[in-house]
Design a protein around this motif. Structure first.
Motif, mmCIF file in Angstrom:
data_model
loop_
_atom_site.group_PDB
_atom_site.id
_atom_site.type_symbol
_atom_site.label_atom_id
_atom_site.label_comp_id
_atom_site.label_asym_id
_atom_site.label_seq_id
_atom_site.Cartn_x
_atom_site.Cartn_y
_atom_site.Cartn_z
ATOM 1 N N SER A 231 12.317 -44.509 60.073
ATOM 2 C CA SER A 231 11.183 -43.633 60.336
ATOM 3 C C SER A 231 11.083 -42.620 59.203
ATOM 4 O O SER A 231 11.991 -42.508 58.366
ATOM 5 C CB SER A 231 11.372 -42.907 61.668
ATOM 6 O OG SER A 231 12.499 -42.040 61.585
ATOM 7 N N ALA A 233 11.249 -39.369 59.375
ATOM 8 C CA ALA A 233 12.328 -38.390 59.531
ATOM 9 C C ALA A 233 13.684 -39.024 59.231
ATOM 10 O O ALA A 233 14.553 -38.406 58.609
ATOM 11 C CB ALA A 233 12.310 -37.809 60.943
ATOM 12 N N GLY A 234 13.869 -40.268 59.683
ATOM 13 C CA GLY A 234 15.128 -40.963 59.414
ATOM 14 C C GLY A 234 15.364 -41.153 57.928
ATOM 15 O O GLY A 234 16.499 -41.042 57.449
ATOM 16 N N TRP A 269 19.879 -34.362 59.749
ATOM 17 C CA TRP A 269 18.699 -34.401 60.612
ATOM 18 C C TRP A 269 17.998 -33.049 60.691
ATOM 19 O O TRP A 269 16.784 -32.988 60.863
ATOM 20 C CB TRP A 269 19.064 -34.943 61.984
ATOM 21 C CG TRP A 269 19.013 -36.439 61.988
ATOM 22 C CD1 TRP A 269 20.042 -37.302 61.783
ATOM 23 C CD2 TRP A 269 17.848 -37.240 62.148
ATOM 24 N NE1 TRP A 269 19.599 -38.604 61.808
ATOM 25 C CE2 TRP A 269 18.251 -38.599 62.029
ATOM 26 C CE3 TRP A 269 16.507 -36.974 62.376
ATOM 27 C CZ2 TRP A 269 17.349 -39.658 62.147
ATOM 28 C CZ3 TRP A 269 15.603 -38.026 62.490
ATOM 29 C CH2 TRP A 269 16.036 -39.351 62.376
ATOM 30 N N THR A 274 14.376 -32.355 62.361
ATOM 31 C CA THR A 274 14.697 -32.714 63.742
ATOM 32 C C THR A 274 16.096 -32.205 64.068
ATOM 33 O O THR A 274 17.082 -32.927 63.893
ATOM 34 C CB THR A 274 14.635 -34.246 63.941
ATOM 35 O OG1 THR A 274 13.357 -34.736 63.509
ATOM 36 C CG2 THR A 274 14.853 -34.619 65.413
ATOM 37 N N ILE A 276 19.482 -31.511 65.844
ATOM 38 C CA ILE A 276 20.241 -32.253 66.850
ATOM 39 C C ILE A 276 21.516 -31.481 67.166
ATOM 40 O O ILE A 276 21.885 -30.569 66.439
ATOM 41 C CB ILE A 276 20.580 -33.684 66.370
ATOM 42 C CG1 ILE A 276 21.492 -33.634 65.130
ATOM 43 C CG2 ILE A 276 19.311 -34.483 66.085
ATOM 44 C CD1 ILE A 276 21.986 -35.011 64.685
ATOM 45 N N LEU A 287 21.337 -37.493 72.832
ATOM 46 C CA LEU A 287 20.303 -38.191 72.053
ATOM 47 C C LEU A 287 20.029 -39.565 72.659
ATOM 48 O O LEU A 287 20.904 -40.168 73.289
ATOM 49 C CB LEU A 287 20.743 -38.331 70.593
ATOM 50 C CG LEU A 287 20.951 -37.011 69.837
ATOM 51 C CD1 LEU A 287 21.418 -37.283 68.406
ATOM 52 C CD2 LEU A 287 19.686 -36.171 69.834
ATOM 53 N N ASP A 299 19.585 -43.886 61.889
ATOM 54 C CA ASP A 299 20.185 -43.774 63.220
ATOM 55 C C ASP A 299 21.650 -43.376 63.094
ATOM 56 O O ASP A 299 22.268 -43.542 62.032
ATOM 57 C CB ASP A 299 20.072 -45.100 63.976
ATOM 58 C CG ASP A 299 18.633 -45.442 64.359
ATOM 59 O OD1 ASP A 299 17.801 -44.518 64.379
ATOM 60 O OD2 ASP A 299 18.351 -46.631 64.627
ATOM 61 N N ARG A 344 19.426 -42.546 68.463
ATOM 62 C CA ARG A 344 18.289 -42.353 67.543
ATOM 63 C C ARG A 344 17.740 -40.943 67.746
ATOM 64 O O ARG A 344 17.049 -40.661 68.735
ATOM 65 C CB ARG A 344 17.222 -43.396 67.814
ATOM 66 C CG ARG A 344 15.964 -43.258 66.950
ATOM 67 C CD ARG A 344 15.131 -44.518 67.019
ATOM 68 N NE ARG A 344 15.827 -45.625 66.373
ATOM 69 C CZ ARG A 344 15.525 -46.912 66.564
ATOM 70 N NH1 ARG A 344 14.550 -47.243 67.399
ATOM 71 N NH2 ARG A 344 16.191 -47.857 65.935
ATOM 72 N N PRO A 345 18.012 -40.014 66.808
ATOM 73 C CA PRO A 345 17.591 -38.616 66.986
ATOM 74 C C PRO A 345 16.088 -38.435 67.187
ATOM 75 O O PRO A 345 15.685 -37.503 67.891
ATOM 76 C CB PRO A 345 18.056 -37.956 65.684
ATOM 77 C CG PRO A 345 19.249 -38.758 65.281
ATOM 78 C CD PRO A 345 18.894 -40.174 65.631
ATOM 79 N N ASP A 346 15.269 -39.276 66.577
ATOM 80 C CA ASP A 346 13.825 -39.137 66.758
ATOM 81 C C ASP A 346 13.277 -40.221 67.682
ATOM 82 O O ASP A 346 12.107 -40.590 67.601
ATOM 83 C CB ASP A 346 13.099 -39.165 65.412
ATOM 84 C CG ASP A 346 13.364 -40.449 64.629
ATOM 85 O OD1 ASP A 346 14.311 -41.181 64.982
ATOM 86 O OD2 ASP A 346 12.626 -40.710 63.653
#
Length: 363
Positions: A231, A233-234, A269, A274, A276, A287, A299, A344-346
């Motif tokens: 993603s 953000a990832g 992150w 994002t 965490i 998460l 991830d 997966r944080p997002d």
């Protein structure tokens, strides 16, 4: 993994002296002297010591996070108590003025008698209205004083309680810090007792073990189709982590010069926008969990039964991690440690995980 990210990883790993692909397994020399402990036994002991140290580190990190929040709460209550005490001072001043006025007017004729003797009853009634208004204002002043006193007393009790909690957490943190240092001292004691041949054999044996676990995981198909793109953000989180390759591991550290495992993942992150949780246990607990077959770059892979280690998935069966004391941030096979699962944080919020379950493997 995208071509641009792969080039970034290659540049960072070459600069840090990190090897991306596993080297061919070296022959493991057997102990030479009678009474020398088997290499496998030494490795088991060393891994146990490292894992214990990392678990103690994550416990220390969790207490540090609680202590930060408690300090903020103490500061908030202190500020509110200061404002309440200033308000109480003002209320007491107003009450004092009220008392002085009442004393100075204590010999005055009562409003009722004044009304009976007045030549102009309407004027007297108007005067009575003013007197009533003053009486209400005086009652409100007394009410504010009483209310402010109660609020000040309540805040003072809350501030004392919060401070006691802070002191308790600080004492616990010191105890946990001492435990980490003791466990690391045990690791150092074991390593310094080994001969150069034993150290070489230990490294080769551990690498053989990791290579075997990696082949087993990859050939099992547990990682699924490993061509997923990160993603947005990832991708940002992973780029940040890759830029840290070559920096030393340090327990309890969150950068920018040193990191521990969850310090790296949480900062990566956070820089991706994002935030965490700080520790690997909290990351695993809060998460969204995903199966290994759904892993995409960025991830987080969680390790060991108690979720005491974490790394960022890079793609192609590799992770970026801050491994342990004495090592540097590097690219490693995903099966370097026993995998507990992935998050997966997002991803979807925790409550929306549904039936998505983590895949687990064991070394």
């Amino acid at each position: 993994m995208s071509g641009r990210l792969l080039r970034l990883v290659c540049t960072a790993t070459v600069a840090a002296g990190t090897v991306l692909a596993p080297l061919p397994a070296a022959a493991v020399p057997e102990p030479q002297a009678p009474g020398q402990r088997p290499v496998a036994e030494l490795l088991t002991d060393l891994q146990s010591l490292y894992q214990g140290a990392e678990q103690a580190t994550e416990t220390y990190n969790a207490t540090e996070e609680k202590l930060k929040k408690q300090r903020a709460e103490v500061d908030r209550l202190d500020s509110e108590l200061t404002r309440a005490r200033l308000s109480l001072h003002d209320s007491r001043g107003a009450a004092g003025r009220l008392a002085r006025e009442q004393y100075q007017n204590s010999t005055a004729i009562s409003p009722y008698v004044r009304l009976l003797l007045a030549r102009d009853p309407q004027h007297a009634l108007d005067e009575g209205h003013v007197i009533g208004q003053l009486a209400r204002e005086r009652a409100e002043t007394i009410g504010r004083l009483v209310g402010t006193e109660k609020k000040s007393d309540g805040l003072a009790r809350a501030a004392r309680k919060a401070l006691d909690g802070q002191l308790t957490l600080a004492a616990r943190q010191k105890k946990e810090r001492d435990e980490v240092q003791q466990r690391l001292a045990d690791v150092e004691k074991l390593l310094t007792a080994l001969t150069p041949d034993q150290l070489t054999a230990l490294a080769a044996f551990e690498k053989t073990d990791v290579d075997k676990a990696q082949r087993k995981l990859v050939t099992s198909g547990a990682l699924g189709d490993d061509n997923r793109e990160p993603s947005r953000a990832g991708d940002r989180a992973l780029r940040y982590a890759v830029q840290q390759i070559g920096k030393p591991y340090e327990w309890g550290a969150e950068g920018p010069k040193t990191y521990d495992c969850s310090g790296l993942t949480s900062q990566a992150w956070a820089h991706a926008g994002t935030p965490i949780p700080r520790t690997s246990q909290e990351q695993w607990a809060h998460l969204p969990r995903i199966p290994l077959r759904s892993l995409r770059p960025g991830d987080l892979v969680i390790y060991f039964p108690k979720a005491t280690h974490v790394a960022l998935y890079l793609g192609d069966g590799k992770v970026v991690q801050a491994p342990r004391t004495g090592e540097k941030i590097q690219v490693s096979p995903i099966a370097t440690y026993p995998i507990l699962g992935a998050v997966r944080p997002d991803g979807r919020p925790k409550g929306a995980r549904g039936t998505a379950r983590s895949a687990t493997t064991s070394r």
